[in-house]
Design a protein around this motif. Sequence first.
Motif, PDB file in Angstrom:
ATOM      1  N   ASN A  31      51.086  10.077-117.799  1.00  0.00           N
ATOM      2  CA  ASN A  31      50.347  11.005-118.664  1.00  0.00           C
ATOM      3  C   ASN A  31      49.787  10.273-119.884  1.00  0.00           C
ATOM      4  OD1 ASN A  31      51.238  12.919-116.911  1.00  0.00           O
ATOM      5  ND2 ASN A  31      52.698  13.868-118.310  1.00  0.00           N
ATOM      6  N   TYR A  32      50.361   9.114-120.202  1.00  0.00           N
ATOM      7  CA  TYR A  32      50.019   8.410-121.453  1.00  0.00           C
ATOM      8  C   TYR A  32      49.449   7.010-121.241  1.00  0.00           C
ATOM      9  CZ  TYR A  32      53.262  12.043-122.965  1.00  0.00           C
ATOM     10  OH  TYR A  32      53.879  13.237-123.169  1.00  0.00           O
ATOM     11  N   TYR A  43      55.251   8.945-117.523  1.00  0.00           N
ATOM     12  CA  TYR A  43      54.628   7.684-117.909  1.00  0.00           C
ATOM     13  C   TYR A  43      53.105   7.705-117.734  1.00  0.00           C
ATOM     14  CZ  TYR A  43      53.826   2.593-117.731  1.00  0.00           C
ATOM     15  OH  TYR A  43      53.378   1.320-117.946  1.00  0.00           O
ATOM     16  N   ASP A  92      55.664   7.182-130.477  1.00  0.00           N
ATOM     17  CA  ASP A  92      56.387   8.463-130.448  1.00  0.00           C
ATOM     18  C   ASP A  92      56.777   8.884-129.032  1.00  0.00           C
ATOM     19  OD1 ASP A  92      53.365   8.638-130.609  1.00  0.00           O
ATOM     20  OD2 ASP A  92      53.834  10.575-129.733  1.00  0.00           O
ATOM     21  N   LYS A  93      56.138   8.292-127.991  1.00  0.00           N
ATOM     22  CA  LYS A  93      56.457   8.646-126.606  1.00  0.00           C
ATOM     23  C   LYS A  93      57.759   8.000-126.145  1.00  0.00           C
ATOM     24  CE  LYS A  93      52.499  10.671-126.689  1.00  0.00           C
ATOM     25  NZ  LYS A  93      51.878  10.030-127.840  1.00  0.00           N
ATOM     26  N   ALA A 133      46.890   7.930-126.063  1.00  0.00           N
ATOM     27  CA  ALA A 133      48.196   8.530-126.395  1.00  0.00           C
ATOM     28  C   ALA A 133      49.369   7.603-126.084  1.00  0.00           C
ATOM     29  CB  ALA A 133      48.368   9.849-125.658  1.00  0.00           C
ATOM     30  N   ASP A 134      49.087   6.341-125.712  1.00  0.00           N
ATOM     31  CA  ASP A 134      50.189   5.389-125.521  1.00  0.00           C
ATOM     32  C   ASP A 134      50.613   4.873-126.898  1.00  0.00           C
ATOM     33  OD1 ASP A 134      51.952   3.366-125.106  1.00  0.00           O
ATOM     34  OD2 ASP A 134      50.724   2.261-123.660  1.00  0.00           O
TER      35      ASP A 134
END
Length: 379
Positions: free
Chosen positions: A339-340, A337, A349-350, A345-346
């Motif tokens: 990392n984004y 969690y 696709d995550k 990058a939030d």
Amino acid sequence: MVPHWVRGEETAALIEFPGQAQNTTQKIVLCALGDSVATPPEGIEADVIALRNFDELKSMPRDKVAGKIVLFNYPFDKQMAAEGRGGEAYGEAVVYRSDGPSAAARQGAVACLIRSVGGADYRLPHTGQTDYAGDAPKIPAGAVTAEDADLIADLVRQGPVKMKLVLTPQTLPNVESANVIGDIKGSEHPEQIIIVSGHLDSWDLGTGAIDDGAGVAVSMEVANLIQKFHLKPKRTIRVIAWMNEENGSAGSKQYAKDHGKENHFAAMETDGGAGHPLGINIRGTPEVKKMLAPVAAILQESGAGILDLVEHCGADIEPLEKAGVPSFSPIQDSRFYFNYHHTAADTLDKIMPKELTENSAVVAVAAYALADMEQPLPR
Ligand SMILES: [Zn+2]
């Protein structure tokens, strides 16, 4: 009314540093922290000092800090996050984002940078709110990427480092906004409310899919599932999409003012992304945990049978927690969690659709069980 802070230009470069080749500068990747004040439009140029923590700052004489750009290079504990304790790793590091700028300003710093709070390793900066203290000048505040923080700290060890820093965010007048609230009225105790919630606002760098589009989707799906299965919960299930969790919590504060006197049986919030849930966090007495044991037995079928007593279940339900309302949140996989979270990058696709539905299932089962519980929860 919510704050209206708008990101502006945000650039930085090292313009003097050990080993510098002629006619070169070193680009630094960074973003402004929420609520940051601006540099002049042309930026500032100042020497940089790199510190690991607040203790190092305190040990510095004022004249070593005054006029400088302070970098707090406190690393997010990626090992801790890898072991499933992402929230704790975040908690340790995030104090530099909230309190670092004012701490540096008290000693005369002209700007404060922090190492990004999170595990991102694609040179992405991590934003989030800073909290200027009343007793310190407001200085421009930003987050450099982990990679740039290491670079700066390494160069500072070798000799003088000068940075040009441009941050031009603006704070505009507050604007009107709103929580979004919907009730499924209870069939026997409509006055008793179980809140199921996430927050509607997000940081601007990404799209806010994991923080906290996921929590809003999970909460709306609870209402959808209850209707789809033609369930008639005995107590009211209230779905709330909170406004302004990220930079002021104006939505939850206003709710506490407008609805605080209502009969809240329990409050739930999902604000940890959409990772696989392992069970339910409980902020309440050990008896509440005992009462939920049959619910945990059902959730165990999908690997979500853990019940954990915790101090805190969600930022938006905190006013209710403080008023003694038993509170809950899903225990979510936090290994990736941070990392984004709060970065560019939030994005959607995550989110793994299967894991998102698992979260909806856990929260729906818990909410429905609470709504139909025979006994009131002890406080
Ligand atoms: Zn959030």
